[in-house]
Design an enzyme around this catalytic site. Sequence first.
Site, short mmCIF file in Angstrom:
data_model
loop_
_atom_site.label_atom_id
_atom_site.label_comp_id
_atom_site.label_asym_id
_atom_site.label_seq_id
_atom_site.Cartn_x
_atom_site.Cartn_y
_atom_site.Cartn_z
N SER A 1 89.33 -45.85 -97.85
CA SER A 1 89.24 -47.28 -97.52
C SER A 1 88.68 -47.50 -96.12
CB SER A 1 90.62 -47.95 -97.65
OG SER A 1 90.49 -49.37 -97.65
N PRO A 2 87.50 -46.94 -95.82
CA PRO A 2 86.93 -47.08 -94.48
C PRO A 2 86.60 -48.52 -94.09
CG PRO A 2 85.30 -46.18 -95.99
CD PRO A 2 86.61 -46.17 -96.71
N LEU A 3 86.43 -49.40 -95.09
CA LEU A 3 86.18 -50.82 -94.79
C LEU A 3 87.43 -51.66 -94.97
CD1 LEU A 3 82.66 -51.42 -96.43
CD2 LEU A 3 83.26 -50.44 -94.20
N GLY B 1 81.95 -57.45 -93.07
CA GLY B 1 81.28 -58.74 -92.84
C GLY B 1 81.79 -59.83 -93.75
N TYR C 1 92.00 -41.79 -112.17
CA TYR C 1 90.98 -42.83 -112.05
C TYR C 1 90.44 -43.22 -113.43
CZ TYR C 1 90.76 -41.98 -106.98
OH TYR C 1 91.05 -41.86 -105.64
N GLY D 1 89.39 -52.31 -97.57
CA GLY D 1 89.34 -53.24 -98.70
C GLY D 1 88.29 -54.33 -98.56
N GLY D 2 87.26 -54.08 -97.76
CA GLY D 2 86.18 -55.05 -97.55
C GLY D 2 86.35 -55.89 -96.29
N LEU D 3 87.50 -55.79 -95.64
CA LEU D 3 87.78 -56.61 -94.47
C LEU D 3 86.79 -56.33 -93.34
CD1 LEU D 3 89.96 -58.70 -93.52
CD2 LEU D 3 91.11 -56.78 -92.40
#
Length: 330
Positions: free
Chosen positions: A216-218, A225, A53, A220-222
Amino acid sequence: MKYTQLGRTGLKVSRLVLGTMNFGPQTDEADSHAIMDAALDAGINFFDTANVYGWGENKGRTESIIGNWFAKGGERRDKVVLATKVYGNMAADGQPWPNHDKLSALNIRRAVDASLKRLQTDYIDVYQFHHVDRRTPFEEIWQAIDVLVQQGKILYVGSSNFPGYKIAQANEIAARRHGTIGLVSEQCLYNLAERRAEMEVIPAAQDYGLGVIPWSPLHGGLLGGVIKKEVEGGRRASGRAADSLANASIRAQIQSYEDLLDKHVLEPGEVALAWLLTRPGVTGPIVGPRTAEQLDSALRAVELELSEELLAGLDEIFPGPGPSPEAFAW
């Protein structure tokens, strides 16, 4: 904050995992330190990072930021369950010298010492294999790990991005090595929009007593909202989320998701995290806040109770593959 055991171990960890991948590339050191302080104040004790990272010529930078934070004292290191990863090519130019990446005994020895130096600590709580190394036998890997455990440099070992059969293989070989505990956790891509882990990875993790740590629980933002933000003139989708929304059927699916949560007066990102916390075998999702506000939103998800009606609605929009092996056998 709520806590649980990490897999079959006696190690107690928070139901949210602080992901640090943004520290350095997107969040400067001062703000990164502020986020870690806020996370610790909120009771998050499980921090995740990786030696690569920082990326590119700055590989290792994220571990260094964490190390500088530990160096401030205040029992920061003692309060944190620290997880980092090994596998990646650490050469800035992308051209590693032989044996400077993957999971050979030589690279594991070299990589753990380099991570300890950057992190300014003398031990790592959970040392994770970032990917499968198809060329290195687990007998060699576990031999290297046994030495590090005996030296006190690492306490537990986890995997990341492993298929179910590799989890089984790794732990069967570990068990034959004088009862070595083997893998205790698996980090995998898992969220409402990506549920393939339910077919093999999560059943294997449960059978072998590994805690599941979704990344990546979202998605990648998808699942955060994204359509509503576009309509309101906010931050537009990018990367994986933008690519997904270009597909009309996926866009319609996400619109249905956001409409359902509007009906229940709930925030999409918080629901996506709360849903993962209801899933069997899940220790806690990795949240990677770029700002303190994003951390606050993630913290609210821990206390969020999802009704049976809402859970059924989410399953209707994002149907999982079904139980294993029925999902692929017939």
